[in-house]
Design a protein around this motif. Structure first.
Motif, PDB file in Angstrom:
ATOM      1  N   PRO A  55     -45.712 -19.509 104.104  1.00 59.23           N
ATOM      2  CA  PRO A  55     -46.157 -19.046 102.517  1.00 59.23           C
ATOM      3  C   PRO A  55     -46.123 -20.230 101.716  1.00 59.23           C
ATOM      4  O   PRO A  55     -44.516 -20.670 102.079  1.00 59.23           O
ATOM      5  CB  PRO A  55     -45.782 -17.751 101.891  1.00 59.23           C
ATOM      6  CG  PRO A  55     -44.369 -17.714 103.250  1.00 59.23           C
ATOM      7  CD  PRO A  55     -45.082 -18.569 104.496  1.00 59.23           C
ATOM      8  N   GLU A  56     -46.057 -20.389 100.950  1.00 59.88           N
ATOM      9  CA  GLU A  56     -45.626 -21.578 100.060  1.00 59.88           C
ATOM     10  C   GLU A  56     -44.503 -20.714  98.671  1.00 59.88           C
ATOM     11  O   GLU A  56     -44.725 -19.555  98.464  1.00 59.88           O
ATOM     12  CB  GLU A  56     -47.101 -22.244  98.812  1.00 59.88           C
ATOM     13  CG  GLU A  56     -45.971 -22.696  97.781  1.00 59.88           C
ATOM     14  CD  GLU A  56     -47.496 -24.266  96.601  1.00 59.88           C
ATOM     15  OE1 GLU A  56     -46.856 -24.468  96.064  1.00 59.88           O
ATOM     16  OE2 GLU A  56     -48.032 -23.396  97.344  1.00 59.88           O
ATOM     17  N   LEU A  57     -43.521 -21.519  98.736  1.00 58.36           N
ATOM     18  CA  LEU A  57     -42.741 -20.687  97.769  1.00 58.36           C
ATOM     19  C   LEU A  57     -42.763 -21.164  96.108  1.00 58.36           C
ATOM     20  O   LEU A  57     -43.225 -22.086  96.109  1.00 58.36           O
ATOM     21  CB  LEU A  57     -41.258 -21.080  97.914  1.00 58.36           C
ATOM     22  CG  LEU A  57     -40.249 -20.680  96.551  1.00 58.36           C
ATOM     23  CD1 LEU A  57     -39.796 -19.052  97.793  1.00 58.36           C
ATOM     24  CD2 LEU A  57     -38.499 -21.771  97.180  1.00 58.36           C
ATOM     25  N   GLU A  58     -43.460 -19.978  95.425  1.00 57.79           N
ATOM     26  CA  GLU A  58     -43.849 -20.127  93.815  1.00 57.79           C
ATOM     27  C   GLU A  58     -42.500 -20.568  92.606  1.00 57.79           C
ATOM     28  O   GLU A  58     -41.279 -19.515  92.973  1.00 57.79           O
ATOM     29  CB  GLU A  58     -44.173 -18.803  93.230  1.00 57.79           C
ATOM     30  CG  GLU A  58     -45.695 -18.503  94.103  1.00 57.79           C
ATOM     31  CD  GLU A  58     -46.464 -18.905  94.321  1.00 57.79           C
ATOM     32  OE1 GLU A  58     -46.883 -19.826  92.834  1.00 57.79           O
ATOM     33  OE2 GLU A  58     -47.827 -19.196  95.027  1.00 57.79           O
ATOM     34  N   GLY A  59     -41.934 -21.213  92.080  1.00 56.54           N
ATOM     35  CA  GLY A  59     -41.592 -21.877  91.500  1.00 56.54           C
ATOM     36  C   GLY A  59     -40.681 -23.017  91.760  1.00 56.54           C
ATOM     37  O   GLY A  59     -39.366 -22.650  90.820  1.00 56.54           O
ATOM     38  N   ALA A  60     -41.271 -23.001  93.351  1.00 54.29           N
ATOM     39  CA  ALA A  60     -39.958 -24.200  93.310  1.00 54.29           C
ATOM     40  C   ALA A  60     -39.785 -25.122  92.502  1.00 54.29           C
ATOM     41  O   ALA A  60     -38.430 -25.336  92.816  1.00 54.29           O
ATOM     42  CB  ALA A  60     -40.499 -24.810  94.680  1.00 54.29           C
TER      43      ALA A  60
END
Length: 291
Positions: A55-60
């Motif tokens: 999954p993509e890490l939101e707010g990276a």
């Protein structure tokens, strides 16, 4: 691959950076450490990335960048490993490998503020290629065998307090190498398939002014030779960090002033990214916890 750790000190999230996105690795491992590297973690990341399972890490983009490896078991350093730096230090190039150690708790994020130690008058910068060990390394049969034991490469600043290292050292350089925050590391761990670290350009700047500019092709002892020789006298464990030496252009040369509060040091190695850290006075330094 480019591996990073993002988030507040002590609570960094491991990620792999791919297609301008940060993919969360917590489903594979809680952190990027010796257990992860020595247990086939990078292969699991490759497989998961290829399968689209991360999954993509939101707010990276808004998160602090930590050191790309959690606190290593050991930080080994090679001294005077560029002939020109040895000369500016007043020495001939070494005929035998010069090794010293930094405390592992010096490792911190690449852009974190660095405290000038209380009483220091000669805090100095040193851009270096860092080698991260991927598998247990002992009694290598030849330098060529070293390459199979490398997990990846990082940018590192082998910060030094020169009076403590040389004038007050008692003969042990580590005394001037292990102040808090004296090993900014990162931003990424870059795997060997992404870069030929035998000939990459490394540079440093202080307050925007050029200082060091060289190539790892100029190393006196190459990466493979360093790991081979270290393996004959000690065991390198997964997650250990080996700093390979710094080129000419440091304050010790007498050509530049030592660092003071408010100074900004920028380091860059082609393919490995850039770090930028500001120096603060001892009383202004934040409490350090984690990497």
């Amino acid at each position: 691959m480019r591996i990073a750790r993002l988030g507040p000190r002590g609570a960094e999230v491991p990620v792999v950076l791919h297609d301008d996105r940060a993919h969360d690795l917590r489903g594979i491992a809680p952190d990027v450490d010796g257990a992860f590297l020595g247990g086939g973690g990078l292969d699991r990341v490759r497989d998961a990335l290829a399968a689209g399972d991360l999954p993509e890490l939101e707010g990276a983009d808004a998160l602090r960048i930590g050191a790309p490896i959690a606190r290593p078991g050991a930080v080994y350093c090679i001294g005077m490993n560029y002939a020109a730096h040895a000369a500016e230090s007043g020495s001939a190039p070494p005929e035998r490998l010069v090794m010293f150690m930094k405390s592992p708790n010096t490792v911190q994020g690449p852009d974190d503020d660095v405290e000038i130690p209380r009483g220091s008058v000669k805090t100095d910068w040193e851009v270096e290629l860092g080698v991260v060990i991927g598998t247990r390394t002992s009694y290598l049969r030849s330098p060529e065998d070293a390459w199979a034991h490398i997990a990846g490469y990082v940018v590192a600043d082998d910060l030094s307090e020169r009076d403590w290292q040389l004038a007050e050292s008692g003969g042990q350089w580590s005394k001037g190498k292990s102040a808090p925050g004296f090993c900014p590391t990162g931003p990424w761990l870059v795997t060997p398939d992404e870069i030929d670290a035998r000939a990459v350009r490394l540079r440093s700047r202080v307050n925007g002014d050029p200082r060091q500019d060289s190539s790892t092709a100029d190393l006196v002892f190459g990466i493979d030779r360093i790991l081979y020789e270290l393996s004959q006298v000690l065991v390198l464990d997964p997650g250990d960090l080996v700093l390979t030496g710094t080129p000419e252009g440091v304050a010790l040369s007498g050509r530049f002033p030592y660092l003071a509060a408010g100074d900004v040091v920028e380091l860059e190695i082609d393919g490995l990214g850039r770090q930028r850290h500001r120096f603060v006075a001892h009383e202004d330094a934040p409490e350090v916890a984690g990497a």
